[in-house]
Scaffold this motif. Structure first.
Motif, PDB file in Angstrom:
ATOM      1  N   SER A 295      20.514 -30.390   4.894  1.00  0.00           N
ATOM      2  CA  SER A 295      20.354 -28.790   5.034  1.00  0.00           C
ATOM      3  C   SER A 295      18.877 -28.229   4.491  1.00  0.00           C
ATOM      4  O   SER A 295      18.457 -27.105   4.673  1.00  0.00           O
ATOM      5  N   ALA A 296      18.917 -28.824   3.182  1.00  0.00           N
ATOM      6  CA  ALA A 296      17.655 -28.456   2.282  1.00  0.00           C
ATOM      7  C   ALA A 296      16.382 -28.804   2.983  1.00  0.00           C
ATOM      8  O   ALA A 296      15.234 -27.916   2.517  1.00  0.00           O
ATOM      9  N   PHE A 297      16.385 -29.875   3.483  1.00  0.00           N
ATOM     10  CA  PHE A 297      15.167 -30.280   4.162  1.00  0.00           C
ATOM     11  C   PHE A 297      14.723 -29.277   5.334  1.00  0.00           C
ATOM     12  O   PHE A 297      13.587 -28.850   5.711  1.00  0.00           O
ATOM     13  N   ARG A 298      15.991 -28.757   6.134  1.00  0.00           N
ATOM     14  CA  ARG A 298      15.620 -27.859   7.117  1.00  0.00           C
ATOM     15  C   ARG A 298      15.297 -26.366   6.387  1.00  0.00           C
ATOM     16  O   ARG A 298      14.468 -25.645   7.010  1.00  0.00           O
ATOM     17  N   MET A 299      15.923 -26.107   5.307  1.00  0.00           N
ATOM     18  CA  MET A 299      15.714 -24.929   4.604  1.00  0.00           C
ATOM     19  C   MET A 299      14.081 -24.974   4.141  1.00  0.00           C
ATOM     20  O   MET A 299      13.581 -23.645   4.288  1.00  0.00           O
ATOM     21  N   THR A 300      13.527 -26.033   4.062  1.00  0.00           N
ATOM     22  CA  THR A 300      12.226 -26.204   3.327  1.00  0.00           C
ATOM     23  C   THR A 300      11.224 -25.832   4.586  1.00  0.00           C
ATOM     24  O   THR A 300      10.507 -25.127   4.562  1.00  0.00           O
ATOM     25  N   THR A 301      11.669 -26.442   5.921  1.00  0.00           N
ATOM     26  CA  THR A 301      10.805 -26.138   6.935  1.00  0.00           C
ATOM     27  C   THR A 301      10.894 -24.611   7.365  1.00  0.00           C
ATOM     28  O   THR A 301      10.065 -23.962   7.715  1.00  0.00           O
ATOM     29  N   TYR A 302      12.044 -24.254   7.259  1.00  0.00           N
ATOM     30  CA  TYR A 302      12.512 -22.702   7.632  1.00  0.00           C
ATOM     31  C   TYR A 302      11.663 -21.761   6.628  1.00  0.00           C
ATOM     32  O   TYR A 302      10.972 -20.781   7.231  1.00  0.00           O
ATOM     33  N   VAL A 303      11.748 -21.984   5.461  1.00  0.00           N
ATOM     34  CA  VAL A 303      10.899 -21.139   4.440  1.00  0.00           C
ATOM     35  C   VAL A 303       9.325 -21.238   4.687  1.00  0.00           C
ATOM     36  O   VAL A 303       8.781 -20.040   4.837  1.00  0.00           O
ATOM     37  N   ASN A 304       8.800 -22.390   4.968  1.00  0.00           N
ATOM     38  CA  ASN A 304       7.497 -22.388   5.125  1.00  0.00           C
ATOM     39  C   ASN A 304       7.040 -21.937   6.804  1.00  0.00           C
ATOM     40  O   ASN A 304       5.862 -21.282   6.824  1.00  0.00           O
ATOM     41  N   ALA A 305       7.793 -22.239   7.556  1.00  0.00           N
ATOM     42  CA  ALA A 305       7.404 -21.848   9.044  1.00  0.00           C
ATOM     43  C   ALA A 305       7.946 -20.529   9.727  1.00  0.00           C
ATOM     44  O   ALA A 305       7.409 -19.857  10.481  1.00  0.00           O
ATOM     45  N   PHE A 306       9.275 -20.213   9.102  1.00  0.00           N
ATOM     46  CA  PHE A 306       9.885 -19.097   9.711  1.00  0.00           C
ATOM     47  C   PHE A 306       9.849 -17.914   8.800  1.00  0.00           C
ATOM     48  O   PHE A 306       9.930 -16.747   9.438  1.00  0.00           O
ATOM     49  N   ALA A 307      10.341 -18.068   7.579  1.00  0.00           N
ATOM     50  CA  ALA A 307      10.557 -16.823   6.649  1.00  0.00           C
ATOM     51  C   ALA A 307       9.414 -15.753   6.795  1.00  0.00           C
ATOM     52  O   ALA A 307       9.892 -14.598   6.787  1.00  0.00           O
ATOM     53  N   PRO A 308       8.383 -16.205   6.989  1.00  0.00           N
ATOM     54  CA  PRO A 308       7.176 -15.075   6.966  1.00  0.00           C
ATOM     55  C   PRO A 308       7.429 -14.038   8.171  1.00  0.00           C
ATOM     56  O   PRO A 308       6.812 -12.963   8.130  1.00  0.00           O
ATOM     57  N   THR A 309       7.957 -14.388   9.063  1.00  0.00           N
ATOM     58  CA  THR A 309       7.971 -13.687  10.463  1.00  0.00           C
ATOM     59  C   THR A 309       9.528 -13.529  10.753  1.00  0.00           C
ATOM     60  O   THR A 309       9.811 -12.991  12.081  1.00  0.00           O
ATOM     61  N   THR A 310      10.334 -13.727   9.856  1.00  0.00           N
ATOM     62  CA  THR A 310      12.059 -13.321  10.214  1.00  0.00           C
ATOM     63  C   THR A 310      12.469 -12.363   9.573  1.00  0.00           C
ATOM     64  O   THR A 310      13.063 -11.187   9.792  1.00  0.00           O
ATOM     65  N   GLY A 311      12.364 -12.508   8.205  1.00  0.00           N
ATOM     66  CA  GLY A 311      12.689 -11.362   7.164  1.00  0.00           C
ATOM     67  C   GLY A 311      14.106 -11.045   7.130  1.00  0.00           C
ATOM     68  O   GLY A 311      14.513 -10.348   6.469  1.00  0.00           O
ATOM     69  N   VAL A 312      14.939 -12.057   7.599  1.00  0.00           N
ATOM     70  CA  VAL A 312      16.548 -11.835   7.639  1.00  0.00           C
ATOM     71  C   VAL A 312      17.126 -11.963   6.137  1.00  0.00           C
ATOM     72  O   VAL A 312      17.928 -11.279   5.805  1.00  0.00           O
ATOM     73  N   TYR A 313      16.516 -12.946   5.182  1.00  0.00           N
ATOM     74  CA  TYR A 313      17.158 -13.402   4.036  1.00  0.00           C
ATOM     75  C   TYR A 313      16.146 -12.925   3.056  1.00  0.00           C
ATOM     76  O   TYR A 313      15.069 -12.602   3.043  1.00  0.00           O
ATOM     77  N   ASP A 314      16.998 -12.138   1.749  1.00  0.00           N
ATOM     78  CA  ASP A 314      16.424 -11.708   0.732  1.00  0.00           C
ATOM     79  C   ASP A 314      16.042 -12.561  -0.229  1.00  0.00           C
ATOM     80  O   ASP A 314      15.627 -12.396  -1.234  1.00  0.00           O
ATOM     81  N   GLY A 315      16.488 -13.951  -0.014  1.00  0.00           N
ATOM     82  CA  GLY A 315      16.072 -14.889  -1.041  1.00  0.00           C
ATOM     83  C   GLY A 315      16.518 -16.579  -0.516  1.00  0.00           C
ATOM     84  O   GLY A 315      17.375 -16.392   0.616  1.00  0.00           O
ATOM     85  N   TYR A 316      16.055 -17.374  -1.226  1.00  0.00           N
ATOM     86  CA  TYR A 316      16.551 -18.794  -0.566  1.00  0.00           C
ATOM     87  C   TYR A 316      16.811 -19.691  -1.882  1.00  0.00           C
ATOM     88  O   TYR A 316      16.076 -19.583  -3.000  1.00  0.00           O
ATOM     89  N   LEU A 317      18.020 -20.462  -1.758  1.00  0.00           N
ATOM     90  CA  LEU A 317      18.397 -21.515  -2.710  1.00  0.00           C
ATOM     91  C   LEU A 317      18.233 -22.902  -2.047  1.00  0.00           C
ATOM     92  O   LEU A 317      19.224 -23.152  -1.253  1.00  0.00           O
ATOM     93  N   ILE A 318      17.207 -23.619  -2.437  1.00  0.00           N
ATOM     94  CA  ILE A 318      17.132 -25.059  -1.724  1.00  0.00           C
ATOM     95  C   ILE A 318      17.519 -26.054  -2.773  1.00  0.00           C
ATOM     96  O   ILE A 318      16.872 -26.128  -3.638  1.00  0.00           O
ATOM     97  N   HIS A 319      18.501 -26.490  -2.354  1.00  0.00           N
ATOM     98  CA  HIS A 319      19.405 -27.306  -3.252  1.00  0.00           C
ATOM     99  C   HIS A 319      19.273 -28.741  -2.662  1.00  0.00           C
ATOM    100  O   HIS A 319      19.794 -29.051  -1.744  1.00  0.00           O
ATOM    101  N   SER A 320      18.534 -29.571  -3.921  1.00  0.00           N
ATOM    102  CA  SER A 320      18.500 -31.085  -3.333  1.00  0.00           C
ATOM    103  C   SER A 320      17.714 -31.137  -2.274  1.00  0.00           C
ATOM    104  O   SER A 320      18.276 -31.869  -1.167  1.00  0.00           O
ATOM    105  N   ARG A 321      16.742 -30.922  -2.317  1.00  0.00           N
ATOM    106  CA  ARG A 321      15.685 -31.111  -1.189  1.00  0.00           C
ATOM    107  C   ARG A 321      14.830 -32.296  -1.053  1.00  0.00           C
ATOM    108  O   ARG A 321      14.150 -32.658  -0.146  1.00  0.00           O
ATOM    109  N   PHE A 322      15.000 -33.342  -2.049  1.00  0.00           N
ATOM    110  CA  PHE A 322      14.178 -34.193  -2.170  1.00  0.00           C
ATOM    111  C   PHE A 322      12.744 -33.927  -2.169  1.00  0.00           C
ATOM    112  O   PHE A 322      12.232 -33.023  -2.612  1.00  0.00           O
ATOM    113  N   ALA A 323      11.834 -34.390  -1.280  1.00  0.00           N
ATOM    114  CA  ALA A 323      10.398 -34.085  -1.414  1.00  0.00           C
ATOM    115  C   ALA A 323      10.101 -33.982   0.206  1.00  0.00           C
ATOM    116  O   ALA A 323       9.066 -33.241   0.463  1.00  0.00           O
TER     117      ALA A 323
END
Length: 455
Positions: free
Chosen positions: A203-231
């Motif tokens: 889920s952290a892999f997907r969160m990484t993609t979400y933050v980089n590609a979606f967060a700037p144009t969704t604005g739903v979340y006030d912050g993100y905890l990316i837990h154990s994403r590897f690289a």
């Protein structure tokens, strides 16, 4: 920057990003049939005065493709290539039964499907902080494997759920957060003031993609905890756990992003490390494993130990029993404070890595990193690496190892029990002061040290 100014900026950014969220569709919400959800966390939450409920959400989601070249800086753009695909999934909610105890924060966890079914590993680690603080927690079944497993286990309850493919997961996750914000019935009438995203491992892999590609144009979340994403980051439209992309978190992100890494998560990590600057912050925790005894205890609801878990999983060596949950609790507390008041967490040094190898002391413990008292006043060698599966179990690799010191080594390190307790207490106090432990964990850890048979 002054604390007052930081708080004002945090408030303004939340307002601006909430305007972006108006463009995210709000899904339809319905109450799930009576009965416990799968998975249920009620055995952990009910004793803390929480209620567990489940709701179904449905709507339409898009499939996206990258535009331009996606590079390691994470400043990714996308375009819609398939529009309006229907989905129906579920949200699992745990909230304070007494509305007066709700602190206004909702943690929205992207449920993990690495085992083939939905689980909530980040909640498992940080449950003490979430429940003690009065926050609510929502688990989102955003991927196909999770709903398909639920349907197999309980076709009568979950038969209507459908996610065609994981490419829809990003819009599903945005719409789930929008529902948490705008549909009070999800939280029994509670109205959130902060909605924070969290995902662990796959889920952290997907969160990484979400933050980089979606967060700037969704604005739903006030912050993100990316837990154990590897690289690695997850693919945008293709199936699979991870893509070939190993990005940093985009430096222009306008809300806090907290990366929490264990020793197990560091393969290729050096290439994507970035400084604690702007709204990106990272802790690398010495001694910690991707999963550990505490994770298993949350799943089964009873206490166990390193050897028993190794036997259960078929691992070659006793699994990691380091108290990583102290750092997880502290990370949740620090991110919530950052989002709420604009005060960024304390920085910790990175783990010492040379040519992709963690450097270790003579006892086998890692050098550098965020250091809890159990790594600075050790009674064992804790590692996030070094395990294998006797029966072919891949997951043993993620559980690391714990090897207790010999009696002779303990006596050499700590001539008396009082010397051990004094050294441990001093390091616990330092971790508390730095923000690497909560007060509750500091007190529990010191009490455990006082009761321990050391040396």
């Amino acid at each position: 920057m002054s604390i007052v100014r930081a708080r004002r900026i945090a408030g303004v950014l939340t307002t601006v990003w909430s305007i972006w969220a108006l463009f995210v569709p709000t899904p339809q919400v319905s109450v799930a049939p009576e009965g416990p959800p799968q998975p249920s966390n009620s055995v952990l939450t009910e004793p803390a005065g929480y209620l567990e409920t489940e709701h179904f959400i449905s709507g339409k989601a898009n499939v996206y493709a990258p535009t331009g070249t996606w590079t390691a800086d994470g400043r990714w753009r996308k375009e819609v290539v398939e529009r309006g695909l229907p989905y129906k999934t579920r949200l699992i909610v745990n909230r304070p039964a007494d509305p007066r105890k709700f602190n206004g924060t909702v943690w929205v966890e992207w449920l993990n499907v690495s085992t083939g079914a939905d689980v909530a590993p980040s909640f498992a680690q940080a449950r003490d902080r979430i429940l003690d603080s009065g926050a609510a927690w929502v688990g989102v079944s955003a991927q196909r494997a999770g709903v398909e497993a639920a349907k197999r286990l309980n076709p009568e309850r979950y038969g209507s759920l459908d996610i065609a493919r994981d490419a829809l997961s990003y819009d599903i996750y945005s719409q789930a957060g929008k529902a948490v914000r705008t549909r009070p019935q999800l939280l029994g009438g509670l109205r959130p003031r902060r909605v924070i995203a969290v995902g662990e491992s796959q889920s952290a892999f997907r969160m990484t993609t979400y933050v980089n590609a979606f967060a700037p144009t969704t604005g739903v979340y006030d912050g993100y905890l990316i837990h154990s994403r590897f690289a690695r980051a997850a693919p945008l439209a293709a199936d699979g756990f991870m893509s070939d992309l190993a990005p940093r978190i985009r430096q222009d992100i306008d809300v806090p992003v907290f990366q929490l890494q264990t020793e197990s998560d560091l393969g290729g990590w050096e290439a994507v490390r970035q400084p604690d600057r702007g709204n990106v912050h990272t802790w690398e925790v010495a001694g910690a494993a991707h999963a550990d005894v505490y994770t298993v205890e949350a799943s089964f609801g009873w206490e166990t130990n390193s050897t028993a878990v190794a036997e259960l999983l078929g691992c070659a060596r006793p699994v990691n029993d380091f108290p990583f949950h102290y750092a997880a609790n502290a990370a949740y507390a620090a991110l919530e404070r950052w989002v709420r008041r604009g005060i960024r967490p304390a920085s910790a040094p990175p783990l010492e890595i040379v040519d992709d190898w963690i450097q270790r002391d003579a006892d086998g413990n890692a050098k550098g990193g965020l250091r809890l008292p159990d790594i600075d006043v050790p009674v064992a060698a804790h590692s996030g690496q070094g395990n294998t599966g006797l029966t072919g179990g891949f997951f043993c690799v993620l559980f690391g190892t714990t090897v207790p010191f010999s009696d002779a080594r303990l006596a050499e390190l700590y001539p008396t029990h009082e010397a051990y307790v004094a050294a441990y207490t001093a390091k616990a106090d330092a971790a508390l002061k730095a923000g690497f432990m909560t007060r509750a964990d500091r007190d529990a850890a010191v009490a455990a040290a006082q009761a321990a048979d050391v040396p």
